[in-house]
Write an enzyme that holds these catalytic residues in place. Structure first.
Site, PDB file in Angstrom:
ATOM      1  CE1 TYR A 149       7.614  -7.676  -6.654  1.00 51.68           C
ATOM      2  CE2 TYR A 149       9.997  -7.397  -6.620  1.00 51.68           C
ATOM      3  CZ  TYR A 149       8.770  -7.225  -6.034  1.00 51.68           C
ATOM      4  OH  TYR A 149       8.674  -6.574  -4.823  1.00 51.68           O
ATOM      5  CE  LYS A 153       7.236  -3.934  -6.659  1.00 49.71           C
ATOM      6  NZ  LYS A 153       6.150  -3.191  -6.006  1.00 49.71           N
TER       7      LYS A 153
HETATM    8  N1  LIG Z   1       8.638  -8.328   1.133  1.00 49.55           N
HETATM    9  C1  LIG Z   1       9.683  -7.812   0.519  1.00 49.55           C
HETATM   10  O1  LIG Z   1      10.827  -8.249   0.733  1.00 49.55           O
HETATM   11  C2  LIG Z   1       9.531  -6.660  -0.456  1.00 49.55           C
HETATM   12  C3  LIG Z   1      10.698  -6.077  -0.969  1.00 49.55           C
HETATM   13  C4  LIG Z   1      10.595  -5.017  -1.847  1.00 49.55           C
HETATM   14  C5  LIG Z   1       9.350  -4.517  -2.193  1.00 49.55           C
HETATM   15  N2  LIG Z   1       8.233  -5.096  -1.698  1.00 49.55           N
HETATM   16  C6  LIG Z   1       6.944  -4.535  -2.136  1.00 49.55           C
HETATM   17  O2  LIG Z   1       6.221  -4.088  -0.999  1.00 49.55           O
HETATM   18  C7  LIG Z   1       4.818  -4.242  -1.231  1.00 49.55           C
HETATM   19  C8  LIG Z   1       4.220  -5.102  -0.125  1.00 49.55           C
HETATM   20  O3  LIG Z   1       4.882  -6.371  -0.120  1.00 49.55           O
HETATM   21  P1  LIG Z   1       4.632  -7.475   1.005  1.00 49.55           P
HETATM   22  O4  LIG Z   1       5.890  -8.223   1.133  1.00 49.55           O
HETATM   23  O5  LIG Z   1       3.998  -6.865   2.200  1.00 49.55           O
HETATM   24  O6  LIG Z   1       3.574  -8.415   0.223  1.00 49.55           O
HETATM   25  P2  LIG Z   1       2.442  -9.383   0.813  1.00 49.55           P
HETATM   26  O7  LIG Z   1       2.152 -10.369  -0.276  1.00 49.55           O
HETATM   27  O8  LIG Z   1       2.820  -9.913   2.126  1.00 49.55           O
HETATM   28  O9  LIG Z   1       1.183  -8.403   0.979  1.00 49.55           O
HETATM   29  C9  LIG Z   1       0.627  -7.782  -0.151  1.00 49.55           C
HETATM   30  C10 LIG Z   1      -0.799  -7.375   0.145  1.00 49.55           C
HETATM   31  O10 LIG Z   1      -1.326  -6.807  -1.072  1.00 49.55           O
HETATM   32  C11 LIG Z   1      -2.625  -7.344  -1.303  1.00 49.55           C
HETATM   33  N3  LIG Z   1      -2.924  -7.343  -2.742  1.00 49.55           N
HETATM   34  C12 LIG Z   1      -2.419  -8.164  -3.708  1.00 49.55           C
HETATM   35  N4  LIG Z   1      -2.982  -7.873  -4.893  1.00 49.55           N
HETATM   36  C13 LIG Z   1      -3.831  -6.842  -4.678  1.00 49.55           C
HETATM   37  C14 LIG Z   1      -4.704  -6.106  -5.509  1.00 49.55           C
HETATM   38  N5  LIG Z   1      -4.837  -6.395  -6.815  1.00 49.55           N
HETATM   39  N6  LIG Z   1      -5.426  -5.122  -4.960  1.00 49.55           N
HETATM   40  C15 LIG Z   1      -5.335  -4.828  -3.631  1.00 49.55           C
HETATM   41  N7  LIG Z   1      -4.542  -5.498  -2.792  1.00 49.55           N
HETATM   42  C16 LIG Z   1      -3.792  -6.503  -3.312  1.00 49.55           C
HETATM   43  C17 LIG Z   1      -2.579  -8.767  -0.742  1.00 49.55           C
HETATM   44  O11 LIG Z   1      -3.892  -9.240  -0.458  1.00 49.55           O
HETATM   45  C18 LIG Z   1      -1.718  -8.563   0.504  1.00 49.55           C
HETATM   46  O12 LIG Z   1      -2.510  -8.229   1.628  1.00 49.55           O
HETATM   47  C19 LIG Z   1       4.688  -4.891  -2.624  1.00 49.55           C
HETATM   48  O13 LIG Z   1       4.461  -3.887  -3.594  1.00 49.55           O
HETATM   49  C20 LIG Z   1       6.040  -5.528  -2.839  1.00 49.55           C
HETATM   50  O14 LIG Z   1       6.340  -5.685  -4.214  1.00 49.55           O
HETATM   51  C21 LIG Z   1       8.293  -6.159  -0.833  1.00 49.55           C
END
Ligand SMILES: NC(=O)c1ccc[n+]([C@@H]2O[C@H](COP(=O)([O-])OP(=O)(O)OC[C@H]3O[C@@H](n4cnc5c(N)ncnc54)[C@H](O)[C@@H]3O)[C@@H](O)[C@H]2O)c1
Length: 214
Positions: A149, A153
């Site tokens: 991961y 990033k």
């Molecule tokens: N939650 C956290 O603490 C956090 C922290 C830092 C960064 N992020 C980043 O923020 C973004 C959103 O994270 P989140 O926590 O909302 O994740 P989540 O898993 O809750 O939601 C992710 C969404 O992306 C969709 N998805 C997955 N693979 C896909 C694909 N191939 N094509 C289209 N859609 C796809 C899923 O269906 C889901 O609806 C991600 O890039 C994640 O890496 C999250």
């Protein structure tokens, strides 16, 4: 006329939050997700003429088709949020080739293809635009069990900086957000998998990580 944004991974979590804020700010949003039902539910609930779409961001043609369909349905593209991402939990030495390929495809290629598709459209329109990518605190520091991961990033951070420099002449800005912990379904998954690896109760890894970050 309302401005138009696309949010990938807009069906839940951070993406859904971004969709809701954009709609409050008056945008019409193309909500795109691998889970088309969720995308459609979110789009309907925010109104403003927003629409839900299927997309698999790991496939370049899917992103080209998405941008083309959204601009035909909703109008010129002003904002592209490359938010979709997945997590894989495990030590580098235990990470399978299949898991590594999948996370590179979704997190790196997804952002890369999203930038390409949006920039092509914005250049054609000729009035600039904004592209925003999902990075992470894991794009600034490596954390145990997040090797794959974190690699993705750090890559998103790099390609965001390059795209910003390359697209500035077309009045297209490229930025990224780097959240710490946001309590979405992704964190439920991370916590559950860490609980198994460390043999601790569900919730304990989240608490431990929160303390590390404070
Ligand atoms: N939650 C956290 O603490 C956090 C922290 C830092 C960064 N992020 C980043 O923020 C973004 C959103 O994270 P989140 O926590 O909302 O994740 P989540 O898993 O809750 O939601 C992710 C969404 O992306 C969709 N998805 C997955 N693979 C896909 C694909 N191939 N094509 C289209 N859609 C796809 C899923 O269906 C889901 O609806 C991600 O890039 C994640 O890496 C999250």
């Amino acid at each position: 006329m309302a401005k138009v944004a696309i949010v990938t991974g807009g069906g839940q979590g951070i993406g859904e939050g971004i969709v809701r804020q954009l709609a409050k700010d008056g945008f019409t949003v193309g909500v795109a997700d691998l889970n088309e039902d969720n995308a459609k539910k979110v789009a309907e609930s925010v109104g403003n003429g927003s629409k839900g779409y299927f997309v698999d961001v790991s496939k370049k043609q899917n992103l080209i088709d998405l941008v083309s369909q959204v601009t035909s349905d909703l109008g010129d593209l002003d904002v592209m949020i490359n938010n979709a991402g997945i997590a894989k939990i495990g030590q580098i030495t235990e990470t399978s080739e299949a898991d590594l390929s999948q996370i590179l495809d979704v997190n790196i290629k997804g952002a890369f293809f999203g930038i390409q598709a949006a920039a092509d459209q914005m250049k054609k329109q000729g009035h600039g635009g904004k592209i925003v990518n999902a990075c992470s605190i894991a794009g600034h520091e490596g954390f145990e069990l997040l090797g794959a991961y974190s690699a993705t990033k750090f890559a998103v951070r790099g390609l965001t900086q390059v795209a910003a420099k390359e697209l500035a002449k077309d009045k297209i800005t490229v930025n990224a957000y780097c959240p710490g912990i946001v309590l979405t379904p992704m964190w439920d998954q991370i916590d559950a998998e860490m609980a198994k690896i460390y043999d601790v109760p569900v919730g304990a890894s989240l608490q431990r990580t929160l303390i590390q970050l404070l």
